[in-house]
Design a protein around this motif. Structure first.
Motif, PDB file in Angstrom:
ATOM      1  N   LEU A  97       0.838  -1.208   0.000  1.00 43.25           N
ATOM      2  CA  LEU A  97       0.000   0.000   0.000  1.00 43.25           C
ATOM      3  C   LEU A  97       0.870   1.255   0.000  1.00 43.25           C
ATOM      4  CD1 LEU A  97      -2.808   1.408   0.357  1.00 43.25           C
ATOM      5  CD2 LEU A  97      -2.485   1.137   2.808  1.00 43.25           C
ATOM      6  N   ILE A  98       1.897   1.258   0.839  1.00 42.47           N
ATOM      7  CA  ILE A  98       2.811   2.403   0.922  1.00 42.47           C
ATOM      8  C   ILE A  98       3.574   2.581  -0.388  1.00 42.47           C
ATOM      9  CG2 ILE A  98       4.900   3.272   2.054  1.00 42.47           C
ATOM     10  CD1 ILE A  98       3.912   1.609   4.573  1.00 42.47           C
ATOM     11  N   GLY A  99       4.199   1.494  -0.856  1.00 45.33           N
ATOM     12  CA  GLY A  99       5.060   1.600  -2.035  1.00 45.33           C
ATOM     13  C   GLY A  99       4.296   1.878  -3.316  1.00 45.33           C
ATOM     14  N   ARG A 100       3.081   1.375  -3.407  1.00 42.66           N
ATOM     15  CA  ARG A 100       2.279   1.514  -4.631  1.00 42.66           C
ATOM     16  C   ARG A 100       1.565   2.858  -4.694  1.00 42.66           C
ATOM     17  NH1 ARG A 100       0.840  -2.551  -8.123  1.00 42.66           N
ATOM     18  NH2 ARG A 100       1.699  -4.100  -6.678  1.00 42.66           N
ATOM     19  N   PHE A 101       1.102   3.361  -3.540  1.00 43.50           N
ATOM     20  CA  PHE A 101       0.211   4.526  -3.540  1.00 43.50           C
ATOM     21  C   PHE A 101       0.690   5.683  -2.661  1.00 43.50           C
ATOM     22  CE2 PHE A 101      -2.690   0.741  -3.997  1.00 43.50           C
ATOM     23  CZ  PHE A 101      -3.071   0.957  -5.312  1.00 43.50           C
ATOM     24  N   GLY A 102       1.836   5.522  -1.996  1.00 40.05           N
ATOM     25  CA  GLY A 102       2.233   6.485  -0.964  1.00 40.05           C
ATOM     26  C   GLY A 102       2.419   7.906  -1.437  1.00 40.05           C
ATOM     27  N   ASP A 103       2.771   8.100  -2.714  1.00 39.40           N
ATOM     28  CA  ASP A 103       3.003   9.478  -3.161  1.00 39.40           C
ATOM     29  C   ASP A 103       1.719  10.169  -3.625  1.00 39.40           C
ATOM     30  OD1 ASP A 103       2.794   8.005  -5.459  1.00 39.40           O
ATOM     31  OD2 ASP A 103       4.757   8.559  -6.261  1.00 39.40           O
ATOM     32  N   GLN A 104       0.564   9.497  -3.501  1.00 36.36           N
ATOM     33  CA  GLN A 104      -0.723  10.152  -3.762  1.00 36.36           C
ATOM     34  C   GLN A 104      -1.254  10.857  -2.512  1.00 36.36           C
ATOM     35  OE1 GLN A 104      -3.642   7.561  -5.645  1.00 36.36           O
ATOM     36  NE2 GLN A 104      -2.049   6.402  -6.708  1.00 36.36           N
ATOM     37  N   PHE A 105      -0.528  10.742  -1.409  1.00 29.64           N
ATOM     38  CA  PHE A 105      -0.990  11.213  -0.106  1.00 29.64           C
ATOM     39  C   PHE A 105       0.072  12.059   0.581  1.00 29.64           C
ATOM     40  CE2 PHE A 105      -3.351   7.358  -0.930  1.00 29.64           C
ATOM     41  CZ  PHE A 105      -4.624   7.612  -0.423  1.00 29.64           C
ATOM     42  N   PRO A 106      -0.316  12.828   1.604  1.00 27.12           N
ATOM     43  CA  PRO A 106       0.674  13.532   2.424  1.00 27.12           C
ATOM     44  C   PRO A 106       1.477  12.555   3.279  1.00 27.12           C
ATOM     45  CG  PRO A 106      -1.538  13.846   3.324  1.00 27.12           C
ATOM     46  CD  PRO A 106      -1.705  13.128   2.024  1.00 27.12           C
ATOM     47  N   ARG A 107       2.537  13.070   3.887  1.00 28.31           N
ATOM     48  CA  ARG A 107       3.426  12.241   4.703  1.00 28.31           C
ATOM     49  C   ARG A 107       2.686  11.519   5.831  1.00 28.31           C
ATOM     50  NH1 ARG A 107       8.914  12.883   4.278  1.00 28.31           N
ATOM     51  NH2 ARG A 107       9.130  12.030   6.381  1.00 28.31           N
ATOM     52  N   GLU A 108       1.619  12.122   6.333  1.00 26.63           N
ATOM     53  CA  GLU A 108       0.899  11.514   7.454  1.00 26.63           C
ATOM     54  C   GLU A 108       0.309  10.148   7.085  1.00 26.63           C
ATOM     55  OE1 GLU A 108       1.241  15.817   8.195  1.00 26.63           O
ATOM     56  OE2 GLU A 108       0.548  14.647   6.457  1.00 26.63           O
ATOM     57  N   PHE A 109      -0.061   9.978   5.821  1.00 24.30           N
ATOM     58  CA  PHE A 109      -0.537   8.673   5.349  1.00 24.30           C
ATOM     59  C   PHE A 109       0.561   7.631   5.513  1.00 24.30           C
ATOM     60  CE2 PHE A 109      -0.573   5.580   1.869  1.00 24.30           C
ATOM     61  CZ  PHE A 109      -1.848   5.050   1.923  1.00 24.30           C
ATOM     62  N   VAL A 110       1.762   7.987   5.063  1.00 26.60           N
ATOM     63  CA  VAL A 110       2.892   7.054   5.192  1.00 26.60           C
ATOM     64  C   VAL A 110       3.193   6.789   6.666  1.00 26.60           C
ATOM     65  CG1 VAL A 110       5.297   6.596   4.562  1.00 26.60           C
ATOM     66  CG2 VAL A 110       3.816   7.848   2.980  1.00 26.60           C
ATOM     67  N   ASP A 111       3.151   7.843   7.495  1.00 22.70           N
ATOM     68  CA  ASP A 111       3.364   7.656   8.936  1.00 22.70           C
ATOM     69  C   ASP A 111       2.417   6.583   9.481  1.00 22.70           C
ATOM     70  OD1 ASP A 111       5.231   9.734   8.911  1.00 22.70           O
ATOM     71  OD2 ASP A 111       3.807  11.230   9.684  1.00 22.70           O
ATOM     72  N   ASP A 112       1.130   6.696   9.128  1.00 22.56           N
ATOM     73  CA  ASP A 112       0.130   5.755   9.638  1.00 22.56           C
ATOM     74  C   ASP A 112       0.410   4.331   9.161  1.00 22.56           C
ATOM     75  OD1 ASP A 112      -1.244   7.682  11.049  1.00 22.56           O
ATOM     76  OD2 ASP A 112      -2.894   7.859   9.619  1.00 22.56           O
ATOM     77  N   TRP A 113       0.680   4.168   7.856  1.00 17.81           N
ATOM     78  CA  TRP A 113       0.799   2.810   7.314  1.00 17.81           C
ATOM     79  C   TRP A 113       2.157   2.188   7.596  1.00 17.81           C
ATOM     80  CZ3 TRP A 113      -3.263   0.082   6.654  1.00 17.81           C
ATOM     81  CH2 TRP A 113      -4.478   0.758   6.495  1.00 17.81           C
ATOM     82  N   ILE A 114       3.172   3.017   7.800  1.00 17.93           N
ATOM     83  CA  ILE A 114       4.459   2.494   8.301  1.00 17.93           C
ATOM     84  C   ILE A 114       4.232   1.899   9.690  1.00 17.93           C
ATOM     85  CG2 ILE A 114       6.621   3.322   9.337  1.00 17.93           C
ATOM     86  CD1 ILE A 114       7.140   3.017   6.477  1.00 17.93           C
ATOM     87  N   GLY A 115       3.418   2.587  10.502  1.00 19.55           N
ATOM     88  CA  GLY A 115       3.085   2.072  11.826  1.00 19.55           C
ATOM     89  C   GLY A 115       2.330   0.753  11.746  1.00 19.55           C
ATOM     90  N   VAL A 116       1.398   0.655  10.774  1.00 18.47           N
ATOM     91  CA  VAL A 116       0.656  -0.592  10.577  1.00 18.47           C
ATOM     92  C   VAL A 116       1.616  -1.723  10.200  1.00 18.47           C
ATOM     93  CG1 VAL A 116      -1.072  -1.777   9.151  1.00 18.47           C
ATOM     94  CG2 VAL A 116      -1.513   0.556   9.972  1.00 18.47           C
ATOM     95  N   ALA A 117       2.520  -1.474   9.252  1.00 18.35           N
ATOM     96  CA  ALA A 117       3.471  -2.514   8.823  1.00 18.35           C
ATOM     97  C   ALA A 117       4.320  -2.995   9.998  1.00 18.35           C
ATOM     98  CB  ALA A 117       4.359  -1.971   7.706  1.00 18.35           C
TER      99      ALA A 117
END
Length: 265
Positions: A97-117
């Protein structure tokens, strides 16, 4: 020297086959992101299929052996193994999810899903450790082959991915985990019950991340979130949404009844 991109680091996790190496790679990815060592770029293609180990043998759902109700030690080991496999695949689902779509969102999206991973990696470690304490290990039994299918059928659209993976599949975990905890407690297996309680509490946060970012992207695209979710689930999810629902846990995750009650079987 050019900083490694988020997409490159995500791809490296997905292409790591050994479960324990993958778990460590996911935790390292999270650490590198939090320390500012990864550039917020996701222009590296993600693999269609992650690298996985030779064991467990992956079987179609109809060929999976019946697990029983979890009262016997054998039944509990089978259930813990099934849950470990779900958490192992969930590492790849979060990273993809992060690698495929992460640049469609602000950094906070990556923060959240990095935490999930990182959470999924920790959950896998806890379950494998518990299996070893019971004389087994991840890979000792066959596992469900279909879990990655949700990623494949939503690889073209992040709204579809968020609708199906966190908001249907992970939300289902909120429904079924409390009775599973009760079964382990009924069998006197407090150690396993404690692990599942921790996973349950983390999964509420994961479903909330899915619901929040689904709503955010719907706003960006000018869509009604609930109507869009209904359309995507009908189009992309095989099978019905099954009651009973854990309405309170789903509500805590922001997944209100207006989403799922209308289209439940």
């Amino acid at each position: 020297m050019t900083m490694q991109s988020l997409g490159e680091a995500a791809r490296a996790v997905l292409l790591t086959p050994d479960p324990h190496d993958k778990r460590r790679a996911a935790r390292s990815l999270a650490r590198a992101w939090r320390q500012g060592r990864l550039d917020h770029r996701c222009d590296t293609p993600m693999p269609d299929q992650p690298a996985w180990p030779a064991a467990p043998e992956l079987l179609e759902p109809g060929r999976m052996p019946r697990r029983g109700k979890g009262g016997s030690e054998r039944g509990r080991i089978a259930l813990l193994h099934a849950l470990a496999h779900i958490e192992f695949v969930a590492i790849d689902l979060a990273v993809d999810l992060i690698g495929r779509f992460g640049d469609q969102f602000p950094r906070e999206f990556v923060d959240d899903w990095i935490g999930v991973a990182a959470d999924e990696a920790m959950h896998f470690a806890l379950l494998d450790r518990r299996l070893r304490a019971l004389g087994s290990h991840y890979g000792a039994l066959p596992a469900h082959a279909g879990l990655w299918e949700a990623a494949q059928i939503t690889a073209d659209d992040v709204l579809a991915r968020l609708a199906i993976v966190p908001m249907v599949l992970e939300a289902r975990g909120l429904d079924v985990t409390p009775p599973t905890i009760d079964r382990f407690q009924g069998a006197g297996d407090e150690a396993s019950a404690k692990i599942l309680s921790r996973i349950f509490n983390d999964e509420i946060r994961h479903v909330r991340a899915g619901t929040v970012w689904f709503g955010w992207m719907c706003d960006e695209r000018g869509f009604n979130a609930v109507e869009t979710w209904h359309a995507l689930v009908k189009a992309r999810f095989r099978g019905p949404l099954k009651a009973p629902f854990n309405d309170s846990a789903r509500h805590d995750a922001g997944l209100t009844q207006e989403y799922y009650a209308v289209i439940a079987s």
